[in-house]
Write an enzyme that holds these catalytic residues in place. Structure first.
Site, PDB file in Angstrom:
ATOM      1  N   GLU A 165      -5.961 -72.222  50.017  1.00 38.11           N
ATOM      2  CA  GLU A 165      -4.519 -72.368  50.173  1.00 38.11           C
ATOM      3  C   GLU A 165      -3.791 -71.378  49.264  1.00 38.11           C
ATOM      4  O   GLU A 165      -4.117 -71.259  48.079  1.00 38.11           O
ATOM      5  CB  GLU A 165      -4.161 -73.813  49.803  1.00 38.11           C
ATOM      6  CG  GLU A 165      -2.707 -74.185  49.986  1.00 38.11           C
ATOM      7  CD  GLU A 165      -2.478 -75.674  49.675  1.00 38.11           C
ATOM      8  OE1 GLU A 165      -3.439 -76.466  49.717  1.00 38.11           O
ATOM      9  OE2 GLU A 165      -1.329 -76.027  49.374  1.00 38.11           O
ATOM     10  N   LYS A 180       5.478 -78.967  54.155  1.00 38.91           N
ATOM     11  CA  LYS A 180       6.213 -79.836  53.222  1.00 38.91           C
ATOM     12  C   LYS A 180       7.662 -79.779  53.683  1.00 38.91           C
ATOM     13  O   LYS A 180       8.268 -78.702  53.649  1.00 38.91           O
ATOM     14  CB  LYS A 180       6.132 -79.289  51.792  1.00 38.91           C
ATOM     15  CG  LYS A 180       4.757 -79.347  51.152  1.00 38.91           C
ATOM     16  CD  LYS A 180       4.743 -78.692  49.780  1.00 38.91           C
ATOM     17  CE  LYS A 180       3.341 -78.753  49.174  1.00 38.91           C
ATOM     18  NZ  LYS A 180       3.203 -77.867  47.984  1.00 38.91           N
ATOM     19  N   SER A 226      -5.575 -84.032  45.770  1.00 36.29           N
ATOM     20  CA  SER A 226      -5.452 -82.716  45.145  1.00 36.29           C
ATOM     21  C   SER A 226      -5.646 -82.864  43.647  1.00 36.29           C
ATOM     22  O   SER A 226      -4.891 -83.581  42.992  1.00 36.29           O
ATOM     23  CB  SER A 226      -4.063 -82.141  45.439  1.00 36.29           C
ATOM     24  OG  SER A 226      -3.826 -81.019  44.623  1.00 36.29           O
ATOM     25  N   ASP A 272       1.128 -72.224  52.073  1.00 43.23           N
ATOM     26  CA  ASP A 272       2.015 -73.280  51.571  1.00 43.23           C
ATOM     27  C   ASP A 272       3.336 -72.600  51.190  1.00 43.23           C
ATOM     28  O   ASP A 272       4.253 -72.467  52.032  1.00 43.23           O
ATOM     29  CB  ASP A 272       1.319 -73.958  50.369  1.00 43.23           C
ATOM     30  CG  ASP A 272       2.169 -74.980  49.626  1.00 43.23           C
ATOM     31  OD1 ASP A 272       3.339 -75.153  49.983  1.00 43.23           O
ATOM     32  OD2 ASP A 272       1.678 -75.610  48.659  1.00 43.23           O
ATOM     33  N   LYS A 320      -9.311 -81.420  47.201  1.00 35.45           N
ATOM     34  CA  LYS A 320      -8.756 -80.079  46.995  1.00 35.45           C
ATOM     35  C   LYS A 320      -8.722 -79.842  45.498  1.00 35.45           C
ATOM     36  O   LYS A 320      -8.289 -80.719  44.746  1.00 35.45           O
ATOM     37  CB  LYS A 320      -7.363 -80.031  47.623  1.00 35.45           C
ATOM     38  CG  LYS A 320      -6.423 -78.965  47.099  1.00 35.45           C
ATOM     39  CD  LYS A 320      -5.155 -78.919  47.952  1.00 35.45           C
ATOM     40  CE  LYS A 320      -3.921 -78.636  47.121  1.00 35.45           C
ATOM     41  NZ  LYS A 320      -2.682 -78.667  47.929  1.00 35.45           N
ATOM     42  N   ASP A 358      -6.807 -74.454  46.144  1.00 33.18           N
ATOM     43  CA  ASP A 358      -5.397 -74.034  46.191  1.00 33.18           C
ATOM     44  C   ASP A 358      -5.120 -73.173  44.967  1.00 33.18           C
ATOM     45  O   ASP A 358      -5.313 -73.617  43.832  1.00 33.18           O
ATOM     46  CB  ASP A 358      -4.487 -75.283  46.183  1.00 33.18           C
ATOM     47  CG  ASP A 358      -3.010 -74.939  46.349  1.00 33.18           C
ATOM     48  OD1 ASP A 358      -2.665 -73.738  46.426  1.00 33.18           O
ATOM     49  OD2 ASP A 358      -2.193 -75.884  46.399  1.00 33.18           O
ATOM     50  N   LYS A 397      -7.540 -77.125  42.354  1.00 32.08           N
ATOM     51  CA  LYS A 397      -6.733 -75.968  41.993  1.00 32.08           C
ATOM     52  C   LYS A 397      -7.660 -74.907  41.412  1.00 32.08           C
ATOM     53  O   LYS A 397      -8.588 -75.232  40.666  1.00 32.08           O
ATOM     54  CB  LYS A 397      -5.674 -76.362  40.956  1.00 32.08           C
ATOM     55  CG  LYS A 397      -4.652 -77.356  41.494  1.00 32.08           C
ATOM     56  CD  LYS A 397      -3.688 -76.676  42.437  1.00 32.08           C
ATOM     57  CE  LYS A 397      -2.658 -77.661  42.964  1.00 32.08           C
ATOM     58  NZ  LYS A 397      -1.711 -77.027  43.886  1.00 32.08           N
ATOM     59  N   GLY A 412       1.941 -82.211  49.377  1.00 28.64           N
ATOM     60  CA  GLY A 412       2.594 -83.155  48.464  1.00 28.64           C
ATOM     61  C   GLY A 412       3.207 -82.434  47.286  1.00 28.64           C
ATOM     62  O   GLY A 412       2.827 -81.307  46.964  1.00 28.64           O
TER      63      GLY A 412
HETATM   64  O1  SMG Z   1       1.406 -84.630  45.678  1.00 28.71           O
HETATM   65  O2  SMG Z   1      -0.709 -85.026  45.453  1.00 28.71           O
HETATM   66  C1  SMG Z   1       0.283 -84.295  45.345  1.00 28.71           C
HETATM   67  C2  SMG Z   1       0.080 -82.920  44.761  1.00 28.71           C
HETATM   68  C3  SMG Z   1      -0.363 -81.958  45.790  1.00 28.71           C
HETATM   69  O3  SMG Z   1      -1.382 -80.029  44.888  1.00 28.71           O
HETATM   70  C4  SMG Z   1      -0.363 -80.545  45.282  1.00 28.71           C
HETATM   71  N1  SMG Z   1       0.803 -79.893  45.306  1.00 28.71           N
HETATM   72  O4  SMG Z   1       0.784 -76.373  45.776  1.00 28.71           O
HETATM   73  O5  SMG Z   1       0.213 -77.932  47.084  1.00 28.71           O
HETATM   74  C5  SMG Z   1       0.629 -77.568  45.990  1.00 28.71           C
HETATM   75  C6  SMG Z   1       0.953 -78.533  44.880  1.00 28.71           C
HETATM   76  C7  SMG Z   1       2.355 -78.312  44.425  1.00 28.71           C
HETATM   77  C8  SMG Z   1       2.795 -79.218  43.360  1.00 28.71           C
HETATM   78  S1  SMG Z   1       2.295 -78.685  41.817  1.00 28.71           S
HETATM   79  C9  SMG Z   1       3.227 -79.621  40.723  1.00 28.71           C
HETATM   80 MG    MG Z   2      -0.248 -75.751  47.595  1.00 28.10          MG
END
Ligand code: SMG
Ligand code: MG
Length: 369
Positions: A214, A263, A135, A239, A161, A189, A163, A291
């Site tokens: 997402e 999660k 991500s 999520d 992935k 996401d 953002k 994650g």
């Molecule tokens: O743990 O590799 C990881 C990050 C995965 O993008 C990730 N997490 O919305 O899925 C999500 C984000 C939330 C954490 S943002 C600090």
């Molecule tokens: Mg997410």
């Protein structure tokens, strides 16, 4: 086993590089590490609540408060037969899923160590290795993002992935497709950055063959997600919206999503995560493990969860070195051939906490009794 004592640390971990989402940028990651002891054996759990209430309402501060004032005193000295008893005993207190999940995780680790069984085995995991994706946060420039994708693709991650947020979406995905082609497994996401009024704009993603989008809309917008899903060809993955198995069932019944990111921390613990897994599996809905930039402690639990049979899509699990120059647990998680990561097979989490790193990174700590 009797829960004889608890130790709680708040730690601050420098990230190997900053992670930016639609709601903010993290350079130092705060989290809590909880240890539970029974018969001279210790189990560990990570609380992923962040310093600020951005991803969700919880923070390291609220988690510290509810753990030390309510949850841990209620469990201290209590005889529990299995980890599933932890959420039952904490159920009377509303909310605070990340704090609850940390206690349950520590007890699962403890039980695994006492029985000599890996967490993956205890949970019903069926795979020794899991496929992982990476991500990527928002980057200052498109070139910087493309360079990162190039590097991670080269390392073998099975899915990228990125953002997105208003103003950093269609052109970004177009540029990725132009550079890496349509075969790169790609998802986006939004962390709830859009509204239903953006539906026509988001339709612009449909021609890019994304694996999923997402959490496009706000966490409490299940009905609007269902409306958006009717207007998009790209599958919606939820999520933040999925807080427990009831939400998952309702979201699926409404048609609000076709994929779920599980999660354990978001849903109050591994027991609830298993319920969502089972529900989705019975309905043929693919899931994957999300994650929260976990240290090696939380990551080991995520790997165990991702080894369950319903986790058919690559999970957000990257190598330790991607997050931390010096991780809290050893051995570090590393990427193997084919973009797979080995699920720890030792007792419990199957990793050891590095006490010296934990102490060095600790901002405050407390013990019960
Ligand atoms: O743990 O590799 C990881 C990050 C995965 O993008 C990730 N997490 O919305 O899925 C999500 C984000 C939330 C954490 S943002 C600090
Ligand atoms: Mg997410």
């Amino acid at each position: 086993m009797r829960l004889e004592g608890f130790r709680l640390h708040e730690v601050e971990m420098p990230l190997a590089f900053p992670f930016e989402t639609s709601f903010g940028r993290e350079v130092l990651r705060r989290c809590l590490v909880l240890s539970v002891e029974s018969g001279g054996v210790q189990g560990h759990g990570e609380c992923v609540a962040a310093r600020e209430p951005l991803y969700s309402a919880e923070t390291t501060g609220t988690a510290w408060h509810v753990l030390t004032e309510f949850f841990l005193p209620a469990l201290l000295g209590v005889e529990v037969a299995s980890p599933e008893e932890v959420p039952r005993r904490l159920a009377g207190w509303r909310g605070h899923p990340m704090a609850k999940a940390a206690v349950e995780a520590a007890v699962w680790d403890l039980v695994g160590r006492l029985r000599g069984a890996s967490l993956s085995r205890l949970l019903g995991g069926t795979r020794p290795q899991v496929e992982v994706g990476v991500s990527l946060g928002l980057e200052p420039t498109l070139d910087a993002l493309l360079a990162r994708i190039e590097a991670y693709r080269g390392q073998g991650y099975r899915r990228i992935k990125v953002k997105v947020k208003p103003g950093w979406d269609l052109e970004v995905v177009s540029a990725i497709r132009a550079r890496f082609g349509v075969d790169l497994p790609l998802s986006v996401d939004a962390n709830g950055a859009y509204g239903l009024e953006d539906a026509a704009h988001l339709q612009g993603l449909d021609r890019h063959g994304l694996a999923m989008i997402e959490q496009p809309l706000a966490p409490d917008d299940l009905v609007d997600h269902a409306e958006l899903a009717r207007r998009l060809a790209t599958p919606i993955c939820l999520d933040e919206s999925i807080r427990h198995a009831q939400d998952a069932r309702q979201a699926l019944n409404l048609g609000a999503c076709r994929v779920i990111n599980i999660k354990a921390a978001r849903v109050g613990g591994l027991t609830e995560a298993l319920r969502i897994h089972d529900l989705c599996r019975a309905r043929g809905v693919p899931v994957w493990c999300g994650g929260m930039l976990e240290t090696g402690v939380g990551r080991a639990a995520n790997l165990a969860l991702a080894s369950l049979p319903g986790f058919v899509l690559p999970s957000d699990l990257s190598e330790s070195r991607r997050y931390y120059a010096e991780d809290l647990a050893t051995p570090p998680a590393t990427l193997g051939p084919g973009g797979r990561m080995v699920v720890p097979s030792g007792p419990g989490l199957g990793v050891e906490v590095r006490e010296e790193v934990l102490r060095a990174r600790s901002l405050r700590s407390t013990r019960l009794p």
